[in-house]
Design a protein around this motif. Structure first.
Motif, PDB file in Angstrom:
ATOM      1  N   ASP A  54      21.459  -6.756  11.206  1.00 35.84           N
ATOM      2  CA  ASP A  54      21.764  -5.812  10.283  1.00 35.84           C
ATOM      3  C   ASP A  54      20.956  -5.353   9.428  1.00 35.84           C
ATOM      4  O   ASP A  54      20.096  -6.212   9.010  1.00 35.84           O
ATOM      5  CB  ASP A  54      23.034  -6.267   9.582  1.00 35.84           C
ATOM      6  N   CYS A  55      20.897  -4.095   9.000  1.00 29.69           N
ATOM      7  CA  CYS A  55      20.116  -3.768   7.941  1.00 29.69           C
ATOM      8  C   CYS A  55      20.885  -3.522   6.703  1.00 29.69           C
ATOM      9  O   CYS A  55      21.816  -2.534   6.848  1.00 29.69           O
ATOM     10  CB  CYS A  55      19.272  -2.463   8.232  1.00 29.69           C
ATOM     11  N   VAL A  56      20.797  -4.187   5.479  1.00 29.68           N
ATOM     12  CA  VAL A  56      21.620  -4.134   4.555  1.00 29.68           C
ATOM     13  C   VAL A  56      21.039  -3.460   3.171  1.00 29.68           C
ATOM     14  O   VAL A  56      20.070  -3.710   2.787  1.00 29.68           O
ATOM     15  CB  VAL A  56      22.346  -5.291   4.060  1.00 29.68           C
ATOM     16  N   PRO A  57      21.729  -2.420   2.675  1.00 28.23           N
ATOM     17  CA  PRO A  57      21.065  -1.901   1.381  1.00 28.23           C
ATOM     18  C   PRO A  57      21.019  -2.759   0.282  1.00 28.23           C
ATOM     19  O   PRO A  57      21.604  -3.946   0.128  1.00 28.23           O
ATOM     20  CB  PRO A  57      22.082  -0.827   1.237  1.00 28.23           C
ATOM     21  N   GLY A  58      19.741  -2.899  -0.319  1.00 27.34           N
ATOM     22  CA  GLY A  58      19.386  -3.870  -1.416  1.00 27.34           C
ATOM     23  C   GLY A  58      18.703  -5.158  -0.892  1.00 27.34           C
ATOM     24  O   GLY A  58      18.549  -5.760  -1.625  1.00 27.34           O
ATOM     25  N   LEU A  59      18.747  -5.332   0.392  1.00 27.40           N
ATOM     26  CA  LEU A  59      18.194  -6.421   1.106  1.00 27.40           C
ATOM     27  C   LEU A  59      17.116  -6.282   1.776  1.00 27.40           C
ATOM     28  O   LEU A  59      16.959  -5.138   2.411  1.00 27.40           O
ATOM     29  CB  LEU A  59      19.223  -7.244   1.836  1.00 27.40           C
ATOM     30  N   ILE A  60      16.186  -7.232   1.974  1.00 23.79           N
ATOM     31  CA  ILE A  60      14.850  -7.113   2.955  1.00 23.79           C
ATOM     32  C   ILE A  60      15.164  -8.205   3.759  1.00 23.79           C
ATOM     33  O   ILE A  60      14.868  -9.509   3.473  1.00 23.79           O
ATOM     34  CB  ILE A  60      13.378  -7.335   2.303  1.00 23.79           C
ATOM     35  N   ILE A  61      15.510  -7.762   4.904  1.00 25.71           N
ATOM     36  CA  ILE A  61      15.815  -8.927   5.946  1.00 25.71           C
ATOM     37  C   ILE A  61      14.703  -9.255   7.075  1.00 25.71           C
ATOM     38  O   ILE A  61      14.304  -8.307   7.819  1.00 25.71           O
ATOM     39  CB  ILE A  61      17.179  -8.759   6.939  1.00 25.71           C
ATOM     40  N   PRO A  62      13.959 -10.271   7.153  1.00 28.37           N
ATOM     41  CA  PRO A  62      12.915 -10.479   8.013  1.00 28.37           C
ATOM     42  C   PRO A  62      13.640 -10.879   9.433  1.00 28.37           C
ATOM     43  O   PRO A  62      14.225 -11.697   9.670  1.00 28.37           O
ATOM     44  CB  PRO A  62      12.040 -11.474   7.354  1.00 28.37           C
ATOM     45  N   ILE A  63      12.692 -10.243  10.493  1.00 25.13           N
ATOM     46  CA  ILE A  63      12.980 -10.843  11.891  1.00 25.13           C
ATOM     47  C   ILE A  63      11.567 -10.948  12.493  1.00 25.13           C
ATOM     48  O   ILE A  63      10.556 -10.363  12.001  1.00 25.13           O
ATOM     49  CB  ILE A  63      13.909 -10.042  12.599  1.00 25.13           C
ATOM     50  N   HIS A  64      11.426 -11.983  13.203  1.00 23.38           N
ATOM     51  CA  HIS A  64      10.060 -12.148  13.998  1.00 23.38           C
ATOM     52  C   HIS A  64      10.154 -12.339  15.530  1.00 23.38           C
ATOM     53  O   HIS A  64      11.310 -12.972  15.986  1.00 23.38           O
ATOM     54  CB  HIS A  64       9.208 -12.985  13.287  1.00 23.38           C
ATOM     55  N   VAL A  78      10.673  -1.715   8.389  1.00 23.83           N
ATOM     56  CA  VAL A  78      11.665  -0.890   9.493  1.00 23.83           C
ATOM     57  C   VAL A  78      12.804  -0.588   8.312  1.00 23.83           C
ATOM     58  O   VAL A  78      13.550  -1.261   7.631  1.00 23.83           O
ATOM     59  CB  VAL A  78      12.326  -1.858  10.378  1.00 23.83           C
ATOM     60  N   THR A  79      12.923   0.773   8.151  1.00 23.22           N
ATOM     61  CA  THR A  79      14.059   1.453   7.316  1.00 23.22           C
ATOM     62  C   THR A  79      15.119   2.238   8.115  1.00 23.22           C
ATOM     63  O   THR A  79      14.742   3.190   8.848  1.00 23.22           O
ATOM     64  CB  THR A  79      13.395   2.279   6.287  1.00 23.22           C
ATOM     65  N   GLY A  80      16.343   1.794   8.244  1.00 26.74           N
ATOM     66  CA  GLY A  80      17.402   2.645   8.786  1.00 26.74           C
ATOM     67  C   GLY A  80      18.046   3.525   7.673  1.00 26.74           C
ATOM     68  O   GLY A  80      18.275   2.985   6.510  1.00 26.74           O
ATOM     69  N   LEU A  81      18.057   5.030   8.013  1.00 24.21           N
ATOM     70  CA  LEU A  81      18.875   5.834   7.119  1.00 24.21           C
ATOM     71  C   LEU A  81      19.632   6.799   8.059  1.00 24.21           C
ATOM     72  O   LEU A  81      19.475   6.894   9.332  1.00 24.21           O
ATOM     73  CB  LEU A  81      17.905   6.645   6.035  1.00 24.21           C
ATOM     74  N   GLN A  82      20.461   7.344   7.401  1.00 22.39           N
ATOM     75  CA  GLN A  82      21.584   8.409   7.980  1.00 22.39           C
ATOM     76  C   GLN A  82      20.638   9.556   8.648  1.00 22.39           C
ATOM     77  O   GLN A  82      20.469  10.268   7.461  1.00 22.39           O
ATOM     78  CB  GLN A  82      22.753   8.602   7.335  1.00 22.39           C
ATOM     79  N   PHE A  83      20.282   9.650   9.732  1.00 21.46           N
ATOM     80  CA  PHE A  83      20.683   8.998  10.745  1.00 21.46           C
ATOM     81  C   PHE A  83      18.942   8.750  11.758  1.00 21.46           C
ATOM     82  O   PHE A  83      19.218   9.524  12.802  1.00 21.46           O
ATOM     83  CB  PHE A  83      21.560   9.548  11.980  1.00 21.46           C
ATOM     84  N   GLN A 133      18.638   2.503   3.588  1.00 16.90           N
ATOM     85  CA  GLN A 133      18.610   3.346   2.495  1.00 16.90           C
ATOM     86  C   GLN A 133      19.773   3.857   1.947  1.00 16.90           C
ATOM     87  O   GLN A 133      19.983   4.309   1.103  1.00 16.90           O
ATOM     88  CB  GLN A 133      17.760   4.705   2.724  1.00 16.90           C
ATOM     89  N   ASP A 134      20.998   3.861   2.990  1.00 13.11           N
ATOM     90  CA  ASP A 134      22.191   3.803   2.553  1.00 13.11           C
ATOM     91  C   ASP A 134      23.249   3.050   2.858  1.00 13.11           C
ATOM     92  O   ASP A 134      23.660   2.331   2.177  1.00 13.11           O
ATOM     93  CB  ASP A 134      22.557   5.375   3.271  1.00 13.11           C
ATOM     94  N   VAL A 135      23.642   3.037   4.212  1.00 12.89           N
ATOM     95  CA  VAL A 135      24.731   2.175   4.587  1.00 12.89           C
ATOM     96  C   VAL A 135      24.294   1.247   5.434  1.00 12.89           C
ATOM     97  O   VAL A 135      23.029   1.050   5.505  1.00 12.89           O
ATOM     98  CB  VAL A 135      26.011   3.059   5.234  1.00 12.89           C
ATOM     99  N   PRO A 160      10.348  10.789   3.395  1.00 11.76           N
ATOM    100  CA  PRO A 160      11.510   9.870   3.437  1.00 11.76           C
ATOM    101  C   PRO A 160      11.593   8.523   3.103  1.00 11.76           C
ATOM    102  O   PRO A 160      12.917   8.271   2.710  1.00 11.76           O
ATOM    103  CB  PRO A 160      11.530   9.819   5.159  1.00 11.76           C
ATOM    104  N   LEU A 161      10.774   7.791   2.790  1.00 12.12           N
ATOM    105  CA  LEU A 161      10.796   6.556   2.242  1.00 12.12           C
ATOM    106  C   LEU A 161      10.816   6.592   0.546  1.00 12.12           C
ATOM    107  O   LEU A 161      11.088   5.492   0.118  1.00 12.12           O
ATOM    108  CB  LEU A 161       9.700   5.557   2.897  1.00 12.12           C
ATOM    109  N   GLY A 162      10.429   7.390   0.173  1.00 10.92           N
ATOM    110  CA  GLY A 162      10.066   7.558  -1.219  1.00 10.92           C
ATOM    111  C   GLY A 162       8.601   6.850  -1.970  1.00 10.92           C
ATOM    112  O   GLY A 162       8.740   6.035  -2.714  1.00 10.92           O
ATOM    113  N   LEU A 163       7.609   6.902  -1.215  1.00 15.96           N
ATOM    114  CA  LEU A 163       6.405   6.170  -1.500  1.00 15.96           C
ATOM    115  C   LEU A 163       5.926   6.768  -2.857  1.00 15.96           C
ATOM    116  O   LEU A 163       5.879   7.963  -3.029  1.00 15.96           O
ATOM    117  CB  LEU A 163       5.358   6.504  -0.372  1.00 15.96           C
ATOM    118  N   ASP A 164       5.739   5.803  -3.784  1.00 18.90           N
ATOM    119  CA  ASP A 164       5.417   6.181  -5.117  1.00 18.90           C
ATOM    120  C   ASP A 164       3.839   6.602  -5.091  1.00 18.90           C
ATOM    121  O   ASP A 164       3.083   5.968  -4.692  1.00 18.90           O
ATOM    122  CB  ASP A 164       5.602   5.016  -6.187  1.00 18.90           C
ATOM    123  N   ALA A 165       3.626   7.818  -5.131  1.00 20.25           N
ATOM    124  CA  ALA A 165       2.276   8.501  -5.462  1.00 20.25           C
ATOM    125  C   ALA A 165       1.269   7.768  -6.330  1.00 20.25           C
ATOM    126  O   ALA A 165      -0.010   8.003  -6.198  1.00 20.25           O
ATOM    127  CB  ALA A 165       2.445  10.071  -5.526  1.00 20.25           C
TER     128      ALA A 165
END
Ligand SMILES: [Cu+2]
Length: 277
Positions: free
Chosen positions: A218-228, A135-140, A202-204, A168-173
């Motif tokens: 929270d979704c924090v830039p630079g981190l991958i936070i798991p929830i289940h 899951v990626t949060g980005l403005q908006f 991706q941003d804030v 929008p996610l920047g998948l590397d082709a």
């Protein structure tokens, strides 16, 4: 000089105050017991545990609230102006110790009772066969990514982020693992199956929140936070962003579609077919 009679106050203000207070207490009680403004139904086992904990806390604090308000109403009436001289009271150490200890015991006990649900959400890992969704949060907006048939998420490269070309996610082709990844603006998941979400930003700082899951993270830039979690009821539920993340925050939302296993498989196949085109 005031006569003795005129210095004796009227009982009316005290009685009025006590009545208003009791009406307020009764209406507060009614609104809570009738559940006039209540949560939507929980759809996960942990959600039900959290609701039980919430209910227990409400009952305990509710009883204290009602008793305290009734005592206040009675004291206001009992010690209304009757022409007596007011005397200074210094307090009572024994009572102070008693109610501080009682409060401590109640709060620690509630905390211990809640530890199980809290631990399950925050410390217990997901089951190994959980369906992983990124899951990626980005403005908006929210973006949800599935690994596709190969079960592997493709590499992401910030330089490739470009919503105007549908990436929008920047998948590397250049990464073959990413070829079959499914990226959609809504969350689709099967019921009665463990789900693991990996939250990114991706941003804030954004915050993933679905009321019916009783989970907010929270979704924090630079981190991958798991929830289940595991959903037990099909339906469409709103995913909102719960951090004020900028001007468009108010319209940052998506829908979580909780589907039967068969419907989910069908949806997955359809996405895979579209990807293959
Ligand atoms: Cu946001």
């Amino acid at each position: 000089m005031l006569s003795r009679k005129s210095s004796t106050g009227s009982a009316v203000p005290a009685i009025l105050f006590a009545i208003v207070l009791l009406i307020l207490v009764a209406s507060t009680l009614y609104l809570h017991i009738a559940k006039t403004w209540w949560f939507p139904e929980a759809i996960t086992p942990v959600g039900h545990q959290i609701d039980q904990q919430f209910f227990a806390t409400f009952v305990v604090t509710g009883i204290v609230f009602v008793l305290a308000q009734i005592a206040l109403a009675w004291l206001v009436f009992r010690y209304r102006d009757q022409g007596r001289k007011a005397t200074f009271v210094r307090g009572h150490h024994g009572l102070e110790v008693l109610w501080t200890t009682a409060t401590l015991v109640v709060f620690v006990a509630l905390g211990v009772m809640a530890a199980h649900a809290w631990g399950e959400v925050h410390f217990g890992g997901p089951s190994p066969d959980a369906l992983q969704i990124e899951v990626t949060g980005l403005q908006f907006q929210w973006e949800f990514r599935y690994a596709g048939p190969d079960g592997k998420f493709g590499r992401i490269n910030v330089k490739d982020i470009d919503a105007s070309v549908g990436n929008p996610l920047g998948l590397d082709a250049s990464d073959p693992a990413g070829k079959d990844d499914i990226v959609v603006p809504d969350l689709y998941l099967p019921v009665d199956r463990p789900i693991e979400l990996m939250l990114r930003s991706q941003d804030v700082i954004h915050s993933f929140f679905v009321r019916e899951l009783r989970i907010k993270q929270d979704c924090v830039p630079g981190l991958i936070i798991p929830i289940h979690f595991e959903v037990n009821k099909t339906g469409d539920y709103e995913v909102t962003c719960n951090q004020l993340c900028g001007l468009g925050h108010y319209h940052m939302h998506a829908i979580m579609h909780a589907m039967s296993e068969a419907d989910f498989e069908q949806w997955e196949k359809k996405q895979e077919a579209q990807n293959a085109q």
